[in-house]
Structures are given as C-alpha cells and as structure tokens.
Scaffold this motif. Structure first.
Motif, mmCIF file in Angstrom:
data_model
loop_
_atom_site.group_PDB
_atom_site.id
_atom_site.type_symbol
_atom_site.label_atom_id
_atom_site.label_comp_id
_atom_site.label_asym_id
_atom_site.label_seq_id
_atom_site.Cartn_x
_atom_site.Cartn_y
_atom_site.Cartn_z
ATOM 1 N N THR A 105 0.774 -1.229 0.081
ATOM 2 C CA THR A 105 -0.104 0.004 0.189
ATOM 3 C C THR A 105 0.774 1.439 -0.006
ATOM 4 O O THR A 105 0.479 2.198 -0.421
ATOM 5 C CB THR A 105 -0.945 0.071 1.270
ATOM 6 N N SER A 106 2.175 1.194 0.695
ATOM 7 C CA SER A 106 2.950 2.369 0.690
ATOM 8 C C SER A 106 3.520 2.456 -0.725
ATOM 9 O O SER A 106 4.206 3.685 -1.078
ATOM 10 C CB SER A 106 3.924 2.361 1.811
ATOM 11 N N SER A 108 2.664 1.313 -3.606
ATOM 12 C CA SER A 108 1.706 1.705 -4.802
ATOM 13 C C SER A 108 0.729 2.215 -4.695
ATOM 14 O O SER A 108 0.016 1.609 -3.826
ATOM 15 C CB SER A 108 1.738 0.435 -5.465
ATOM 16 N N SER A 109 0.290 3.382 -4.811
ATOM 17 C CA SER A 109 -0.964 4.110 -4.459
ATOM 18 C C SER A 109 -2.068 3.195 -5.315
ATOM 19 O O SER A 109 -3.269 3.318 -4.808
ATOM 20 C CB SER A 109 -0.892 5.577 -4.845
ATOM 21 N N HIS A 112 -3.353 0.479 -3.295
ATOM 22 C CA HIS A 112 -4.083 0.835 -2.326
ATOM 23 C C HIS A 112 -5.549 1.140 -2.783
ATOM 24 O O HIS A 112 -6.565 0.869 -2.167
ATOM 25 C CB HIS A 112 -3.514 2.001 -1.665
ATOM 26 N N LYS A 113 -5.669 1.792 -3.795
ATOM 27 C CA LYS A 113 -6.897 2.100 -4.563
ATOM 28 C C LYS A 113 -7.815 1.014 -4.917
ATOM 29 O O LYS A 113 -8.837 0.721 -4.498
ATOM 30 C CB LYS A 113 -6.877 3.125 -5.659
#
Length: 380
Positions: A105-106, A108-109, A112-113
């Motif tokens: 998640t940190s 790759s944005s 996370h989306k």
C-alpha cells in the motif's frame, strides 16, 4: 461592522467541513478502544435484527455495510496517527500480514486504491443483491455476476501489481494498536528493554542522576521473556519475500481461484430455476478444490522444504482458504438437498429448551438469508 464580520467569519470557520472532519479524526484516534467497542456492538446488533420483523434484512444490512466501511476509514486514521508518532515511541512488532500489506500500500497508490475498492465491494455486495432482488430475479443475477466480475478484475490487478504473488485476505492492513496507549507506554518507559514496574522491589533509583534501573523479569517467567525477544526467520525477511511468487501451475492455480466465483455465479444464473440442481455446486467446488490442490503441489515442488518451507503468512492464507471451503456446505444444491433439512431438525430439537432455544431461534432467523441470497455465504 468589523465585529460583525469577525462574528460571521468565526461561524463560517466553525461550520467548515474540514474543521468537523479534523475534530472527528481527533476523537477517533484518542478513543480507539471505545470506537472499536461501538463498532463491535453495532455489528452484533445486525446479527440479531434479521428475521425479527418484516423486511428487516435490508435495514440490517445497511447498518452492517455502513459500519464496515466506517471501520475502513477508522483503520486509515489510526494508521496515520501511529505513523505521526515521534521516532522515540516504540511500535509493537507488526504481524507478517501487516508488514506485507503495508509494504504494497505504501509502495503503490494504485494497489491501495484497488484493494480499497475490493474491500468496499465485499462489504456492500449483499446489500446490492438485496436491492436488486426487489427488481426481480433476472436483475438480481445480473448484479451478482457483475459484482463477481469486478471483484475478479480487482484481484487479477492486485496479483499483477505484486509481481504474481498470491492474494492475501484482507488485502489491506488491519487496525493497529491504540496510538494513545503507545504514547502512554513510552512515557513510562525507562530507556531499557523492560518497563519499570511501579512499586517493584527490584527497581532502584540512582541517587545522583535520579534515573531508575529497570526491574528484572519474574524469575518464573524468564523463558517466556527471552522467547518474546527472539526474532524468527519471517521477522528478518523483507516484506515482499513473505509470499513466494507463483509461476506455471502455481499461477494457473491462483487464477482459477480468482475466477471461480465468476464461473460459479454464471452457473447459478444458468440453473436458477432449479435450486436442487447439483451442476453449479459441482462446478464451483471442483474449481476451488482443484486450484487448492494444484497450488499445494506447486509449493511442494518449488519451495525449498515443500510445505514445511512456507512462510507464516503463506501458512495462514492456506489455512484461511481451507476453512473457507467449509461454506460449500451452505451453498447451492448441498444446502438445498442436505444441510437445510439437517438445520431444520436441529432447530426443532432446540426449541423450548432453556438457553438452547436462543441458538435455535438465531439459526431459524438466518435460514431465509441462506435460502434466498447468494452473497450470504460468499467467502471471496
């Protein structure tokens, strides 16, 4: 005139959405335990409401979905609050799942989306099915198939973003510890590896500096204390190494696992007129069982040490998927032909018996969910 303008500006500032949001975020991060208890209470309430009055499933599911989505927001607030703590505050050692999901998640944005989209769909899928059912069975099955396709696409994207690594459930980090508790623990920390215990006979204050030496662990608990400080092989691995990449038959197994719900939903749509038909159930179960066996075979051949060489995160995920297969007893033809009759006999036996009739009542109330809704037993 100036005083009036100041008054109006102060009112506008007080009514500004950003200020309300900041106050709410502060309230959540300072009362994490209380917020968690409220969330649990609301979830428990939604387990009791169904079947208590007519058309109760829809408002119950609205509350449940709302609480789940709000919990996601609270998780992000707590995570941000812990990240803002000073470096001197000691954080608890994260679980392998937390390390792995935080890494992606940190990094790759987009990950996370996509993961957030997938979680949101999973939390609201039963609600969408309930709404669609009111428009007719054809609309309902179209919505079910569409949701399963969107979830499968999200999972395939996550697999691609993690360089062909298997999925983890959930794909986002779970809630961490209370940031306020960490700060309070830090204020009581004496600079050593063991916190000074209040009123302990083992602690000693140095007369010149005023610093206190740490208390020693209980002699009866030294083994547990030392074991808690030992790092395992997973602790020193980089986060992305907590899951092996899949290739060949392992990749095929993971893709089959991801698209199985789509194929099963299409089969259920095809045979929706005959609930007792075994064809959809056999197709879905065969795909999931086959993908599991293929994945285990690949791990045995490719990973050093076979299944014993798996990381803790891989073992946990395999265990979760194994337990999830138990829900096939509550799906399709197996439920209609076998489980349903067995549950009815159990609920009849529990009636008019102290305490046990409560359990029987809950089972009876939930029968209509298992009878009428596809997503009530969905695990993926």
């Amino acid at each position: 005139m100036e005083s009036r303008q100041r008054y109006l500006s102060s009112i506008n500032a007080a009514l500004r959405p950003s200020k309300w949001r900041a106050s709410y975020e502060e309230l959540v991060t300072k009362n994490v335990q209380t917020v968690g208890q409220i969330e649990s209470a609301l979830r428990s309430l939604t387990y009791i409401i169904p079947g208590r009055y007519r058309d109760s499933e829809l408002p119950s599911e609205v509350v449940h979905s709302g609480v789940q989505i709000l919990s996601l927001y609270h998780d992000s607030l707590v995570s941000k609050a812990i990240a803002k703590l000073p470096p001197t505050v000691r954080r608890p050692h994260p679980t392998p799942h937390a390390r792995y999901t935080k890494y992606w998640t940190s990094r790759s944005s987009f990950y996370h989306k996509v993961a957030l989209t997938l979680q949101t769909i999973q939390y609201t899928e039963l609600l969408w099915e309930m709404i669609a059912r009111r428009r007719g069975e054809k609309i309902r099955w179209r919505v079910i198939v569409f949701i399963e396709i969107v979830k499968a696409i999200c999972r395939l994207i996550l697999m691609r973003l993690t360089n062909s690594r298997p999925l983890v459930s959930p794909p986002l980090p779970e809630r961490e510890q209370d940031p306020r508790a960490l700060e309070e623990h830090e204020s009581d920390w004496n600079g050593m590896d063991t916190p000074a215990s209040e009123g302990s006979d083992m602690s000693w204050t140095m007369p010149r500096t005023g610093l206190s030496l740490p208390s020693l662990p209980d002699t009866n608990d030294i083994s547990n204390y030392l074991i808690s400080k030992v790092l395992t092989a997973d602790d020193v691995k980089p986060p992305k190494a907590l899951l092996h990449r899949v290739t060949g038959q392992g990749q095929l197994a993971e893709i089959l696992y991801i698209i199985r719900p789509v194929i099963y939903a299409l089969a259920m749509q095809r045979w929706s007129g005959n609930k007792r038909s075994w064809s959809p159930w056999l197709i879905g179960f065969a795909l999931e069982y086959g993908s599991r066996q293929l994945a285990k075979k690949d791990l045995k051949e490719r990973v050093a040490g076979g299944l014993r060489g798996l990381t803790g995160l891989e073992r946990d995920e395999l265990r979760k998927r194994g337990w999830a297969m138990g829900w096939w007893l509550m799906r399709g033809a197996f439920y209609e032909n076998i489980t349903k009759a067995w549950l009815k006999s159990v609920t009849n036996k529990l009636k008019n018996k102290p305490f046990l009739d409560i359990l029987g009542g809950l089972l009876e109330d939930y029968e209509y969910l298992w009878d009428d809704y596809y997503f009530s037993t969905a695990t993926l």
